[in-house]
Write an enzyme that holds these catalytic residues in place. Structure first.
Site, mmCIF file in Angstrom:
data_model
loop_
_atom_site.group_PDB
_atom_site.id
_atom_site.type_symbol
_atom_site.label_atom_id
_atom_site.label_comp_id
_atom_site.label_asym_id
_atom_site.label_seq_id
_atom_site.Cartn_x
_atom_site.Cartn_y
_atom_site.Cartn_z
ATOM 1 C CB ILE A 316 -0.945 0.014 1.217
ATOM 2 C CG1 ILE A 316 -1.927 -1.149 1.153
ATOM 3 C CG2 ILE A 316 -1.701 1.346 1.287
ATOM 4 C CD1 ILE A 316 -2.921 -1.075 0.019
ATOM 5 C CB SER A 338 11.067 -4.044 6.056
ATOM 6 O OG SER A 338 10.056 -4.448 6.950
ATOM 7 C CE LYS A 432 -8.522 -9.122 8.283
ATOM 8 N NZ LYS A 432 -8.715 -8.611 6.934
ATOM 9 C CE LYS A 444 -4.498 -0.120 10.965
ATOM 10 N NZ LYS A 444 -3.353 0.737 10.562
ATOM 11 C CG ASN A 471 -9.268 -8.831 2.457
ATOM 12 O OD1 ASN A 471 -8.385 -9.210 3.191
ATOM 13 N ND2 ASN A 471 -10.551 -8.967 2.762
ATOM 14 C CB THR A 496 -9.904 -20.451 7.371
ATOM 15 O OG1 THR A 496 -10.685 -19.419 6.765
ATOM 16 C CG2 THR A 496 -8.432 -20.051 7.339
#
Length: 643
Positions: A316, A338, A432, A444, A471, A496
């Protein structure tokens, strides 16, 4: 000797291959063939004159006259080099040379004929005979070259067709024809176009580029009767509505046809055409029409400004950087913890945007003392906060890390934005965070509440804005790349739960929302996006397997692993007690979620951060549940805390 023996053993197909690969005839051979053709033309013209009961002049023997005409013609063939061209590549220029040589030779003979007549009162050559000879010789010379060119093209096409993929093109409009012409003219493309599929059911008795046109009904009927001898179909995605695209894709997949996606015409004409003609991907079928907003205000907000993007090496964040770079900012600061992804991002951005002033900073957003000198030095106009931990199961096991990055990191950045009077602070959140069932979503949501509370903080001049979406296709860790790797390995594909559903959007679309929200917002808003219809993950997996040319559960097994800790069957974009307000664009809304006063959220975040530094997991989740009342753990060790 060995070569001769090998050639004797060649089949008919091998002989065709030799003919197609033959470079060119020697020039003297072409000249001899042309000489033979004009001899035949002389003979035919003579026979026609005799059949018309017209007599030649007999001043000289006819053989001498014919040799004179041929000699003049050969002279002009040499002057105009009519025999130098490669016959199979003959063009209008080559034919024009033949015409010019022949007309000059005829005019020369006529001139000699009349000069002789003026001197002796007698003519040597019959003018009608010259006219017939000119027409016949031009015709035969033209036909010879066109015939050879045609034979070579047929042999070449047959040779290429053997290894080419036979396909139809979906569509019979101007775009379809233009794309077909480009493909047919490119010998390096591995496609043999057999026909066009019309969007309509009205039959037409015409051909396009000498290829048949099948109606929608005829094509489907022939598929059912196994009368279609093709391996795939080329689809022009931009020409189809989503429902039509879904219909055709289902038809092709049910009949085991490969689906190829055509690039736009600009890419199709480029040298990289082979790389641009690819099989259609699941992302192409999930894409919705992107939102289109006025970019004037967006550019004005970023033009010659200094912009910070946290998490700029992520999927993103990197796309935000790409889009901001197009708006001609003064400088873009890309911050990430990172190391390797940040270095890769640096190489990519400097190559793509050499004129943009980039600065790449390796830093952890949970370290306030590391961040403050950066804010002080660069005096940002815009901050895009995309740095976060987002993997639900990992965060569920490590709630302290989620709080340190998602809560403390956001708190540090937003407080510094307020202190150094950043014009706008845009936070990237997630669906979420709505009625969260896991630590990641709850962390969040806490970050959202803290950012909102700063809007009314004393002496604050920064506009704090939050964007929330589902997503993102192709983002790091998303389900589609995961499924693709599993399919490439031969399966199984793991899901899942058979009933799990998710919203999807493209990375570019998500980041466009982020940029526009930063422009539209007046401060304190949570922007949500119309994500369209949710997608059932099981259907997604089955389609991806079919697009790979395989059958679900036959070639690739699908197994169910059970919901992961903190995972729920469906995501929401709005909380139950939220009010939705419209904006200037129908696809973008404002969620009026309950907010908290700064002193209250500040005290609670300090508490949860202190527990996180001690790695006291149960206490961390207790405080998160205290802040986010609607946080109910699902399939998690923290469910007991809800009782």
């Amino acid at each position: 000797m060995e070569k001769a023996k090998n050639r004797k053993r060649f089949s008919l197909n091998d002989n065709v291959l030799y003919l197609a690969d033959f470079k060119f005839l020697p020039r003297w051979v072409i000249l001899i063939i042309d000489l033979f053709i004009i001899l035949v033309s002389i003979l035919i013209s003579h026979l026609l004159i005799l059949n018309l009961h017209v007599s030649h002049y007999r001043i000289f023997p006819l053989s001498y006259v014919f040799l004179f005409v041929i000699g003049v013609n050969v002279l002009y063939m040499y002057i105009f080099k009519t025999y130098l061209g490669v016959i199979r590549h003959s063009t209008f220029v080559d034919l024009f040379k033949i015409f010019t040589a022949n007309i000059c030779s005829i005019l020369t003979v006529i001139a000699v004929n009349y000069i002789y007549y003026l001197g002796t009162g007698e003519k040597v050559v019959l003018i009608p005979f010259l006219g017939l000879y000119f027409a016949i010789s031009c015709l035969l010379l033209f036909v010879f070259r066109l015939f050879v060119k045609g034979i070579f093209n047929i042999v070449k096409e047959n040779k290429r067709s053997a290894s080419r993929k036979k396909i139809y093109i979906l569509g019979d409009d101007d775009t379809s024809v233009a794309i077909a012409q480009v493909i047919l003219s490119n010998p390096n493309l591995p496609f043999d176009i057999r026909g066009f599929i019309s969007y309509h059911d009205k039959k037409v008795n015409i051909k396009l580029l000498d290829r048949k046109i099948l109606t929608k009904a005829d094509f489907i009927s022939q598929l059912k009767n196994s009368k279609i001898d093709v391996s795939g179909v080329l689809v022009i995605k931009e020409a189809l509505q989503k429902d039509d695209l879904d219909f055709w894709v289902n038809v092709f997949l049910e009949n085991n046809l490969k689906i190829y996606k055509s690039p736009n015409m600009q890419k199709l004409r480029s040298k990289e055409i082979i790389n641009n003609l690819k099989t259609i991907q699941i992302e192409d079928l999930l894409n919705r029409k992107p939102i289109k907003l006025d970019n004037t205000e967006v550019k004005k907000r970023h033009f010659q400004k200094t912009v910070l993007v946290t998490g700029g090496a992520g999927s993103i964040g990197k796309e935000i950087v790409r889009q901001v770079a197009l708006l001609e900012p003064m400088q873009i600061i890309i911050l990430d913890q990172s190391e390797t992804p940040l270095y890769d991002t640096e190489l990519e951005m400097k190559e793509l945007y050499p004129d943009i002033n980039f600065k790449f900073i390796l830093a952890d957003i949970s370290n306030y003392s590391r961040l403050e000198p950066i804010f002080k030095k660069y005096q940002f106009s815009m901050v895009y906060h995309a740095a976060a931990y987002k993997h639900v199961p990992l965060v569920e096991e490590n709630p302290h890390e989620a709080v340190l990055v998602n809560v403390l990191g956001t708190k540090n950045l937003s407080l510094l934005a307020c202190k150094y009077k950043v014009n706008r602070f845009v936070m990237v959140s997630t669906d979420k965070a709505v009625n969260p069932t896991n630590v990641m979503g709850a962390s969040k949501r806490v970050a959202e509440l803290f950012v909102q509370s700063l809007q009314n903080y004393e002496n604050n001049s920064t506009k704090f804005i939050t964007t929330r979406f589902g997503n993102v296709l192709g983002s790091n860790g998303s389900v589609i790349p995961h499924f693709r790797k599993q399919i490439e390995k031969g399966g199984p594909v793991t899901i899942t739960h058979p009933n799990i559903v998710r919203y999807f959007m493209t990375i570019a679309e998500a980041c466009e929302l982020v940029l526009h929200a930063g422009t539209m917002g007046t401060g304190g808003e949570i922007y949500v996006f119309d994500m369209g219809d949710p997608v059932k993950i099981l259907d997604l997996a089955k389609r991806m397997i079919k697009l790979s040319g395989l059958e679900p559960n036959d070639d690739i097994k699908i197994i169910y692993t059970g919901l992961r800790p903190g995972e729920k069957l469906y995501e929401e974009l709005l909380s139950d007690n939220a009010k939705t307000l419209p904006t200037s664009h129908e696809k973008i809304m404002i969620s009026k979620d309950p907010s908290m006063h700064f002193s209250e959220i500040d005290e609670l975040t300090e508490l949860v951060i202190s527990y996180s530094k001690k790695e006291e997991k149960q206490e961390i989740v207790k405080v998160l549940k205290c802040i986010v009342k609607e946080f109910k753990s699902n399939n998690s060790i923290y469910e007991s805390l809800d009782q």
